[in-house]
Design a protein around this motif. Structure first.
Motif, short mmCIF file in Angstrom:
data_model
loop_
_atom_site.label_atom_id
_atom_site.label_comp_id
_atom_site.label_asym_id
_atom_site.label_seq_id
_atom_site.Cartn_x
_atom_site.Cartn_y
_atom_site.Cartn_z
N LYS A 112 25.94 83.77 84.98
CA LYS A 112 26.04 82.32 85.21
C LYS A 112 27.49 81.86 85.14
O LYS A 112 27.92 81.02 85.95
N ALA A 113 28.24 82.39 84.20
CA ALA A 113 29.64 82.02 84.04
C ALA A 113 30.45 82.41 85.28
O ALA A 113 31.35 81.68 85.71
N LYS A 114 30.13 83.55 85.87
CA LYS A 114 30.83 83.98 87.08
C LYS A 114 30.53 83.04 88.24
O LYS A 114 31.39 82.75 89.07
N LEU A 115 29.28 82.57 88.30
CA LEU A 115 28.87 81.68 89.38
C LEU A 115 29.47 80.27 89.23
O LEU A 115 29.82 79.63 90.23
N ARG A 116 29.59 79.80 88.00
CA ARG A 116 29.99 78.41 87.76
C ARG A 116 31.39 78.27 87.16
O ARG A 116 31.91 77.16 87.04
N GLY A 117 31.98 79.39 86.78
CA GLY A 117 33.24 79.34 86.04
C GLY A 117 34.38 78.69 86.77
O GLY A 117 35.19 77.97 86.17
N ALA A 118 34.52 78.93 88.08
CA ALA A 118 35.66 78.38 88.83
C ALA A 118 35.64 76.85 88.81
O ALA A 118 36.69 76.21 88.63
N ASN A 119 34.46 76.27 88.99
CA ASN A 119 34.35 74.80 88.95
C ASN A 119 34.71 74.25 87.59
O ASN A 119 35.35 73.21 87.47
N ILE A 120 34.26 74.94 86.54
CA ILE A 120 34.54 74.49 85.17
C ILE A 120 36.02 74.58 84.88
O ILE A 120 36.63 73.65 84.32
N GLN A 121 36.65 75.70 85.24
CA GLN A 121 38.07 75.89 84.97
C GLN A 121 38.92 74.87 85.72
O GLN A 121 39.95 74.41 85.21
N ALA A 122 38.50 74.51 86.92
CA ALA A 122 39.23 73.49 87.69
C ALA A 122 39.22 72.16 86.96
O ALA A 122 40.23 71.44 86.93
N LEU A 123 38.08 71.84 86.34
CA LEU A 123 38.00 70.61 85.54
C LEU A 123 38.86 70.72 84.29
O LEU A 123 39.61 69.79 83.96
N VAL A 124 38.76 71.84 83.59
CA VAL A 124 39.51 72.03 82.35
C VAL A 124 41.01 71.87 82.59
O VAL A 124 41.72 71.23 81.80
N ARG A 125 41.50 72.42 83.69
CA ARG A 125 42.94 72.35 84.00
C ARG A 125 43.41 70.92 84.23
O ARG A 125 44.58 70.59 84.00
N ASN A 126 42.51 70.07 84.71
CA ASN A 126 42.91 68.72 85.11
C ASN A 126 42.32 67.62 84.24
O ASN A 126 42.34 66.45 84.62
#
Length: 280
Positions: free
Chosen positions: A232-246
């Motif tokens: 699940k983290a691999k599937l959703r991780g990119a979206n989450i990290q994009a939010l965390v960065r900004n």
């Protein structure tokens, strides 16, 4: 392994009992046989997401993750509204610090729910608009009762949904449907939502919806939780990290937008319209 799992489940159940009764706006109950937690929003009349409700939701999700619970069913105590989203009165003539905290909690809730290690289901037993729809999109599976509406209608009040929420809707219903839905601020009836994939199942009653939700969660009963959560983290991780960065940049932009005189004029007129409709 079985003994360890049983101990973890018992710890989870006891921990939830200890904190769930403390918050009047969110109720948590646990099925002791399955270990599934049912989180019920209870901020009448429409579960408006003010700072107090958002704080309790965030705390609840944090505890569920910490105690390694086995599944979440998110629903509403109201039989008419799942959640109407951010409290419109929070947006009118706001205190900058409070509105900053409000959006920070929205971000935190999204990260915790969208990225949870445990499986999640939204039982949508009422209208789910704006932030209410956000909560359902953060869940893995959506079960909706008939004769309600769901959607991100932010543009109707002069707001724009954040990029991470747009991406989540794209992942759910596709780019073309998302563009139509978001630019028009469309609210979909239950059957329309089912047709485009915004919800996964339709239920005839809340009891029926809870049964369907448990059936979905039980699909993962024999799947090793660690393998499931990593996938699940691999599937959703990119979206989450994009939010965390900004995160900080987005909060500042949100506060600037909400406090802008033009938006304040728009939201003030909207509130007056709502008051006029309520008085009739």
């Amino acid at each position: 392994m079985a003994l360890r799992t049983a101990r973890n489940l018992a710890y989870c159940l006891n921990s939830i009992r200890n904190y769930s009764t403390n918050g009047p706006l969110v109720n948590v109950t646990v099925n002791e046989k399955s270990g599934f937690a049912t989180v019920t929003l209870q901020n009448p009349p429409v579960n408006s997401m003010n700072l107090e409700l958002l704080t309790e939701i965030s705390h609840t999700l944090q505890q569920l993750e910490k105690n390694k619970c086995r599944g979440l069913i998110l629903t509403s105590a109201s039989n008419k509204v799942f959640s109407a989203g951010i409290d419109i009165f929070e947006l009118h003539k706001p205190n900058s610090d409070r509105i900053s905290q409000t959006w920070s909690f929205v971000q935190e809730i999204w990260i915790r729910l969208y990225g949870s290690a445990y499986p999640t289901v939204a039982v949508i037993n009422g209208h789910a608009t704006a932030g209410g729809c956000l909560l359902t999109l953060a869940s893995e599976y959506r079960i909706m009762l008939n004769k309600f509406t769901i959607g991100l209608n932010e543009t109707q009040v002069g707001l724009t949904p954040p990029t991470w929420l747009i991406d989540a809707m794209k992942n759910t219903i596709g780019g073309k449907q998302t563009e139509f839905a978001l630019t028009a601020g469309t609210l979909f009836e239950t059957e329309e939502a089912l047709k485009i994939g915004l919800v996964d199942e339709v239920a005839q009653s809340k009891h029926d919806a809870i049964e369907k939700a448990e059936k979905f969660l039980n699909k993962f009963k024999r799947i090793p939780p660690h393998a499931r959560s990593i996938t699940k983290a691999k599937l959703r991780g990119a979206n989450i990290q994009a939010l965390v960065r900004n995160k900080d940049k987005e909060v500042k932009g949100y506060v600037d937008f909400i406090t802008d005189p033009q938006f304040q004029d728009t939201v003030g007129k909207y509130i007056e319209l709502v008051k006029q409709k309520s008085s009739k």
